[in-house]
Each structure stands twice: as C-alpha cells, then as structure tokens.
Design an enzyme around this catalytic site. Structure first.
Site, PDB file in Angstrom:
ATOM      1  N   SER A  57       8.686  -4.530  -1.777  1.00  0.00           N
ATOM      2  CA  SER A  57       8.285  -3.176  -2.190  1.00  0.00           C
ATOM      3  C   SER A  57       9.452  -2.210  -2.341  1.00  0.00           C
ATOM      4  O   SER A  57       9.296  -1.155  -2.933  1.00  0.00           O
ATOM      5  CB  SER A  57       7.278  -2.599  -1.194  1.00  0.00           C
ATOM      6  OG  SER A  57       7.883  -2.388   0.059  1.00  0.00           O
ATOM      7  N   HIS A  96      10.008   2.232   3.620  1.00  0.00           N
ATOM      8  CA  HIS A  96       9.788   2.918   2.347  1.00  0.00           C
ATOM      9  C   HIS A  96      10.585   4.211   2.285  1.00  0.00           C
ATOM     10  O   HIS A  96      11.113   4.685   3.279  1.00  0.00           O
ATOM     11  CB  HIS A  96       8.299   3.196   2.114  1.00  0.00           C
ATOM     12  CG  HIS A  96       7.534   1.994   1.657  1.00  0.00           C
ATOM     13  ND1 HIS A  96       6.171   1.981   1.524  1.00  0.00           N
ATOM     14  CD2 HIS A  96       7.933   0.745   1.298  1.00  0.00           C
ATOM     15  CE1 HIS A  96       5.765   0.792   1.113  1.00  0.00           C
ATOM     16  NE2 HIS A  96       6.837   0.016   0.973  1.00  0.00           N
ATOM     17  N   ASP A 123       2.049   5.883  -0.479  1.00  0.00           N
ATOM     18  CA  ASP A 123       1.579   4.995   0.594  1.00  0.00           C
ATOM     19  C   ASP A 123       0.291   5.447   1.278  1.00  0.00           C
ATOM     20  O   ASP A 123      -0.062   4.881   2.309  1.00  0.00           O
ATOM     21  CB  ASP A 123       2.676   4.856   1.665  1.00  0.00           C
ATOM     22  CG  ASP A 123       3.858   4.055   1.179  1.00  0.00           C
ATOM     23  OD1 ASP A 123       3.726   3.325   0.190  1.00  0.00           O
ATOM     24  OD2 ASP A 123       4.925   4.164   1.811  1.00  0.00           O
TER      25      ASP A 123
END
Length: 180
Positions: A57, A96, A123
């Site tokens: 990701s 992230h 998210d």
C-alpha cells in the site's frame, strides 16, 4: 549419515557442565536482545521502534519487506509524514502517510487522516467503526529511516511457520554443539 551422525555423536558426548554453560550463553543472548529492544523503545519513544512493511500500500516509496525505523517525538504531526498506527480491534500496525491534520480549537487535540500512497481512498474504512480520525494515542511512531527488503525474513517466517521452527532448531543445535 555423515554430518548429522557427527552432530548426534557430539550431543551425546556433551558433559553436564558444558551443557549448563551453553544454556547460560543462550540465555545471555536472549536477555541481551531484550535489553537492546527496551533501550531502543526508550531512546525512540516508540512502543515498537522497528516495523516491517507487510503490504504494497505504500509503493513505490516503501515495498513489502522493507524495515522501517520509528521515532515518536512531542512535535506535532504534519501532513506528508509517514506514520505507523494501530487501529482499535486490529493487532497488526499499519504504515501510511498523513494526508490531513485536524486541530480542535477547544482542546488543542490533533487528529489525523491517513492514506496509503498506492491506495485510491483514505483509510477511514480501515479505522474502527464510526472512527473518522486517528488520535495521537493510535500512532506508534514516525518513519525516520528504512532498510529495503531485510524484513522478508520476518514475513517468510510468519507466513511459513515450519521455516521458523527449522531455523530455531538449527540455531539451538548450533549453540548446544559448539565446542567453545
């Protein structure tokens, strides 16, 4: 039999005193590793100073198997920083990028919204049900450095436990049979 037979004979010939010495050496190695881990926790201010990227990701910046080094300071979190966070109800931390920072005027509390660089949306679907922002207590640390691909060892041992048991057994056998 060859090498295996020699190792079995070596184990049979170990005296009690040598076995105790080897066990103490192994215990000291494990204890040293734990002390180093705790010292890193104190120095970095993060509950987990080193993490492995487990998904794609964050590509192309970080690839699966990269090891990230974390640091958690009192400085405010800014948009663009890469953070590692835990979500209520999930055991595995997520790596992230912060895309939005929201500061509450009344309390001064800072909330953040994150997104994986390789993901289409933010998210919020990963957060706990009804949660729209991450609070500071969710964030484990900020990425301050990385080692590419070194974390694959961890990923392989997690996904294929038999390899982990073979490796631990081989290391234990090596410690027990060493002559020094």
């Amino acid at each position: 039999m060859g090498w295996i037979g020699e190792q079995i004979d070596s184990i049979k010939s170990i005296q009690f005193r040598q076995l105790v010495t080897q066990a103490i050496s192994l215990g000291m190695i494990v204890t040293s590793a734990l002390i180093i881990w705790k010292a890193l926790m104190c120095i970095t201010g993060s509950e987990s100073p080193v993490v492995v990227v487990l998904s794609g990701s964050m590509e192309p910046g970080f690839k699966r198997g990269d090891i990230l080094f974390l640091h958690m300071s009192k400085d405010p979190i800014r948009a663009g920083e890469i953070v590692v966070f835990n979500v209520d109800g999930r055991e595995i931390p997520i790596v992230h990028r912060v895309i939005k920072v929201h500061e509450r005027k009344d309390t001064g509390e800072v909330n953040v919204l994150t997104k994986g660089d390789n993901n289409f949306g933010d998210d919020r679907l990963l957060y706990a049900q009804g949660q729209l922002w991450l609070q500071r207590h969710h964030i484990m640390g900020r990425a301050v450095g990385f080692l590419p691909y070194v974390g694959w060892v961890t990923i392989i041992m997690t996904e294929k436990p038999i390899i982990k048991y073979i490796l631990i057994g081989a290391l234990g056998l090596l410690v027990i049979t060493s002559k020094d």
